[in-house]
Design a protein around this motif. Structure first.
Motif, PDB file in Angstrom:
ATOM      1  N   GLU A  30      -5.798  -1.194  -4.840  1.00 29.76           N
ATOM      2  CA  GLU A  30      -4.468  -1.702  -4.500  1.00 29.76           C
ATOM      3  C   GLU A  30      -3.991  -2.634  -5.593  1.00 29.76           C
ATOM      4  O   GLU A  30      -4.754  -3.017  -6.481  1.00 29.76           O
ATOM      5  CB  GLU A  30      -4.506  -2.470  -3.177  1.00 29.76           C
ATOM      6  CG  GLU A  30      -5.436  -3.680  -3.252  1.00 29.76           C
ATOM      7  CD  GLU A  30      -4.979  -4.859  -2.427  1.00 29.76           C
ATOM      8  OE1 GLU A  30      -3.887  -4.793  -1.850  1.00 29.76           O
ATOM      9  OE2 GLU A  30      -5.697  -5.865  -2.400  1.00 29.76           O
ATOM     10  N   LYS A  53       0.843  -1.206   0.000  1.00 31.47           N
ATOM     11  CA  LYS A  53       0.000   0.000   0.000  1.00 31.47           C
ATOM     12  C   LYS A  53       0.877   1.254   0.000  1.00 31.47           C
ATOM     13  O   LYS A  53       0.614   2.210  -0.721  1.00 31.47           O
ATOM     14  CB  LYS A  53      -0.926   0.014   1.219  1.00 31.47           C
ATOM     15  CG  LYS A  53      -1.674  -1.294   1.524  1.00 31.47           C
ATOM     16  CD  LYS A  53      -2.831  -1.538   0.630  1.00 31.47           C
ATOM     17  CE  LYS A  53      -3.729  -2.708   1.023  1.00 31.47           C
ATOM     18  NZ  LYS A  53      -3.244  -4.067   0.884  1.00 31.47           N
ATOM     19  N   SER A  72      -0.206  -6.443   4.022  1.00 28.00           N
ATOM     20  CA  SER A  72      -1.017  -7.634   4.280  1.00 28.00           C
ATOM     21  C   SER A  72      -1.954  -7.862   3.126  1.00 28.00           C
ATOM     22  O   SER A  72      -2.027  -7.082   2.183  1.00 28.00           O
ATOM     23  CB  SER A  72      -1.821  -7.470   5.557  1.00 28.00           C
ATOM     24  OG  SER A  72      -0.978  -7.640   6.660  1.00 28.00           O
ATOM     25  N   ASN A  73      -2.680  -8.920   3.225  1.00 23.83           N
ATOM     26  CA  ASN A  73      -3.643  -9.229   2.189  1.00 23.83           C
ATOM     27  C   ASN A  73      -4.796  -9.978   2.842  1.00 23.83           C
ATOM     28  O   ASN A  73      -4.791 -10.212   4.043  1.00 23.83           O
ATOM     29  CB  ASN A  73      -2.979 -10.054   1.087  1.00 23.83           C
ATOM     30  CG  ASN A  73      -2.336 -11.304   1.644  1.00 23.83           C
ATOM     31  OD1 ASN A  73      -2.990 -12.313   1.849  1.00 23.83           O
ATOM     32  ND2 ASN A  73      -1.047 -11.229   1.924  1.00 23.83           N
ATOM     33  N   ASN A  87      -1.601  -6.333  -6.019  1.00 25.14           N
ATOM     34  CA  ASN A  87      -1.169  -7.480  -5.217  1.00 25.14           C
ATOM     35  C   ASN A  87      -0.131  -8.321  -5.942  1.00 25.14           C
ATOM     36  O   ASN A  87      -0.337  -8.701  -7.100  1.00 25.14           O
ATOM     37  CB  ASN A  87      -2.375  -8.378  -4.956  1.00 25.14           C
ATOM     38  CG  ASN A  87      -3.448  -7.663  -4.165  1.00 25.14           C
ATOM     39  OD1 ASN A  87      -3.390  -7.573  -2.949  1.00 25.14           O
ATOM     40  ND2 ASN A  87      -4.426  -7.106  -4.868  1.00 25.14           N
ATOM     41  N   ARG A 110      -2.752 -13.021  -2.393  1.00 25.76           N
ATOM     42  CA  ARG A 110      -3.391 -11.720  -2.365  1.00 25.76           C
ATOM     43  C   ARG A 110      -4.734 -11.790  -3.043  1.00 25.76           C
ATOM     44  O   ARG A 110      -4.840 -12.081  -4.208  1.00 25.76           O
ATOM     45  CB  ARG A 110      -2.510 -10.697  -3.071  1.00 25.76           C
ATOM     46  CG  ARG A 110      -1.391 -10.159  -2.232  1.00 25.76           C
ATOM     47  CD  ARG A 110      -0.397 -11.209  -1.828  1.00 25.76           C
ATOM     48  NE  ARG A 110       0.789 -10.586  -1.239  1.00 25.76           N
ATOM     49  CZ  ARG A 110       1.702 -11.267  -0.591  1.00 25.76           C
ATOM     50  NH1 ARG A 110       1.582 -12.561  -0.417  1.00 25.76           N
ATOM     51  NH2 ARG A 110       2.758 -10.658  -0.111  1.00 25.76           N
TER      52      ARG A 110
HETATM   53 MG    MG Z   1      -4.123  -6.921  -1.250  1.00 21.79          MG
END
Ligand code: MG
Ligand code: ATP
Ligand code: MG
Length: 671
Positions: free
Chosen positions: A496, A235, A302-303, A498, A669
């Motif tokens: 976002e 992010k 994180s995911n 991933n 993700r």
């Molecule tokens: Mg993500």
């Protein structure tokens, strides 16, 4: 919007360390080069990747044909399951109607160990049909595949895996492992379990492990994931990259007024975001927060929605403030910052999402960097992810706010209703045609026209923002999952990006979409790799089916064969005066942005959401170059200095730290 350039075509639409030493020696690829990756691989040193033809390496001051170096968008109408071809491609292009449909394959729903299930046999059989994809006619392949599907698959016919001492491949982790394995086995490659083996032609690793990058042999193997893809896929990385790119573009536009307004402005597609690990930014946020808005707080790396919460009132914000401050003041974390909890961002919550039958959704699409030397970058459609419950902005149940599958799986209703939580892009398109076209005055097939175009522009913009900073070597490739939210005004937001996107196939739609995405990813990675090695023109791409070319870096001055990002940057030519520049291309960077030039440090202060002081947040828009941020730079243009714009205070770890972080956050993700 750049039009399709010549030569492009419209979108068809752990280690078992007991591996016997002897085996490794016998299979030394330097003596037995892989036919699949080309004999020249065997002759190459790790870095020097061959002579670059004059065609591929134009003299710096002679602009190469602009069309070749620009970002290309090829738009199509209609669903992504058909291939639209340009007349120029003739019969060969009409490959494609192959739908990667395996819905009838029983037992697809769960990843299983290699070679143990039917779908792997199916994929294996399919892959066997193109052991040397570059030598075969695609139409024939498609027909043979279709015929094979018809004849054998319902019965689950088992095709024997090729035996013999083939090139080797390694798959780390389970995400998509059976699809990748089947694909490779279909080429006659053999899977190895020892990630340290250096003779693998392909390593597809979920986790970015330092060893794989140390051992990487440029020009001899393919390695999944660009080592510093965190520039896009955390992010903070993405936020920082977009801010830095905005800053540079704005500067250019100030100094070169005729540089036309075609670059996207980040605030138009990226929700206002603040870093909580930067004091000025978090203070700016705490000051501006009021209870009329909702914000979403997310850990940077994180995911699966882990660690996410909403901020709706002063109490919650005050608690966050205290918590953040206590972490910063904690002497243990001061001494050992790597032990501190992950940095976080707060992002303006899109409170008015478009709803599908009352449910919130987001769209997962793909950014494929099939080749990093030169860059060959593609867009691919994915699917829509819906919540199980109806959307209520005031509900405290995160399941109705977070659309990722992982969140939905927590519901007891998931097993019963999971098919409702993933829609194909076709279904989404039909639904939007039926329910919103008239009332909202949308063009027909908005999903495959306007929406697709916007996703492509946004992805191309993000890629441009990091292009000069990614570690690029011949053999690196990456598949990045990009999450978009559409609001009720049909405005498109990037939430976002991933790394290692989920490749599970636990819903019918995913069974249709994911294998095709993985296989085309591998096809394109192999084809572009081979072409790069052989100094061949990239286009046309025989293995391009559904992915759409966003950026063809063949005429980019950097990166080029014979050097890599890890080497010193070659001297750049002086920038062309902006007014001479092709007005459809983004402006050249000024000398002040070039190597050796002094550049002001990233704004430590109040960056506010998009790198401006909080006072400026509500908020003068920068004199923007316009909506199209999708082109590559001019061939003579300078690029931002490598490393500039790295997240200012994000721990910018070596792989060791990153690896630690990766392990902590292991998971796919967006599943
Ligand atoms: Mg993500
Ligand atoms: N700014 C926002 N406005 C509205 N909804 C949001 C916003 N940011 C995130 N969401 C919702 O929260 C979900 C999770 O957010 P995000 O994707 O950023 O986190 P994540 O943990 O990286 O999830 P994953 O990687 O599994 O997709 C999104 O799929 C979306 O539904
Ligand atoms: Mg997401």
């Amino acid at each position: 919007m750049a039009l399709p350039a010549q030569g492009t075509r419209p979108y068809g639409h752990r280690t078992d360390r007991s591996q016997p030493q002897a085996e490794a020696q016998v299979q030394d690829p330097r003596r037995h080069p892989s036919p699949a990756l080309g004999p020249r691989a065997a002759q190459r040193s790790h870095r020097g990747v061959g002579v670059v033809s004059s065609q591929r390496c134009p003299r710096p001051c002679v602009p190469a044909p602009a069309a070749r170096s620009r970002t290309h968008f090829i738009h199509r109408r209609g669903p992504p399951t058909r291939t639209h071809v340009s007349g120029k491609r003739g019969k060969r292009s009409r490959i494609a109607g192959v739908r990667w449909s395996h819905t009838w394959v029983p037992g697809w729903a769960h990843e299983r160990p290699m070679g143990s299930n039917q779908e792997e046999q199916v994929l294996h059989s399919l892959s066997q049909l193109r052991p040397n994809a570059d030598l075969l006619d695609d139409t024939g392949i498609a027909r043979s595949r279709a015929a094979l599907l018809e004849r054998h698959l319902p019965e689950g016919e088992k095709q024997p895996h090729s035996i013999g001492q083939g090139p080797y491949f390694y798959v780390g982790g389970t995400n998509g492992a059976s699809i990748i394995s089947s694909y490779c086995r279909g080429k006659g490659w053999q899977r190895v379990q020892d990630s340290r083996r250096e003779d693998c032609k392909l390593k597809w690793c979920e986790l970015k492990c330092r060893d794989n990058y140390y051992r990487f042999r440029e020009g001899e193997q393919l390695l999944y994931q660009i080592p510093n893809n965190k520039l896009l896929t955390t992010k903070i990385g993405l936020l920082s990259a977009l801010r830095e790119y905005s800053r540079i573009v704005n500067k250019i536009h100030r100094t070169s007024p005729c540089a036309q307004a075609k670059v996207l402005k980040m605030e138009e597609f990226f929700p206002e975001t603040y870093r909580l690990d930067v004091r000025d930014e978090r203070e700016a946020f705490f000051t501006l927060f009021d209870e009329t808005q909702i914000w979403i707080c997310k850990p940077t790396a994180s995911n699966q929605g882990k660690g996410i919460f909403l901020l709706r009132n002063q109490e919650e914000v005050a608690a966050l403030q205290v918590k953040t401050q206590s972490i910063e003041d904690d002497p243990i974390y001061r001494k050992m910052p790597f032990r501190a909890p992950q940095a976080r961002v707060v992002q303006r919550y899109i409170q008015n999402p478009l709803l599908l039958d009352g449910k919130k959704f987001d769209v997962r699409s793909y950014l494929l960097i099939a080749c990093a030397m030169p860059y060959m970058v593609f867009f691919g459609h994915g699917y829509a992810r819906l919540t199980l419950s109806l959307y209520d902005p005031h509900s405290s149940d995160l399941g109705g706010h977070l659309t990722n599958q992982f969140m939905q799986k927590k519901s007891p209703l998931y097993m019963l209703l999971k098919e409702d939580t993933v829609w194909s892009m076709d279904r989404l398109n039909r639904h939007i045609n039926d329910k919103f076209r008239k009332t909202k005055g949308l063009p027909r097939d908005w999903v495959f026209t306007a929406f697709t175009k916007q996703m492509q522009q946004i992805m191309a913009h993000c890629f441009q923002a990091v292009k000069s900073k990614l570690h690029c070597k011949l053999g690196y490739f990456d598949l990045i999952g990009c999450d978009f939210l559409i609001d009720e005004n049909f405005k498109v937001w990037l939430l976002e990006m991933n790394s290692n996107p989920a490749l599970h196939t636990n819903c019918e739609v995913l069974k249709e979409v994911i294998p095709g995405v993985v296989m085309e990813t591998l096809d394109l990675a192999i084809e572009t790799f081979q072409k790069s090695l052989r100094n061949q023109k990239m286009l046309p791409l025989r293995s391009q089916r559904r992915f759409v070319l966003l950026h063809n870096g063949e005429t980019d001055l950097w990166p080029r064969l014979g050097g890599s990002r890890s080497a010193l940057r070659p001297p750049l030519p002086p920038p062309r005066p902006a007014c001479e520049a092709d007005c459809s291309a983004p402006p050249p960077f000024s000398a002040a942005d070039g190597p050796g030039a002094r550049r002001p440090a990233l704004p430590r202060s109040p960056g506010g959401a998009h790198g401006r002081p909080p006072s400026a947040q509500r908020r003068p828009r920068p004199p923007g170059p316009g909506p199209d941020g999708a082109q590559s730079r001019e061939p003579g243009a300078e690029r931002p200095r490598a490393g500039a714009g790295e997240p200012a205070r994000e721990s910018s770890p070596g792989l060791g730290e990153e690896e630690r972080e990766e392990r902590k956050n292991a998971g796919h993700r967006g599943c």
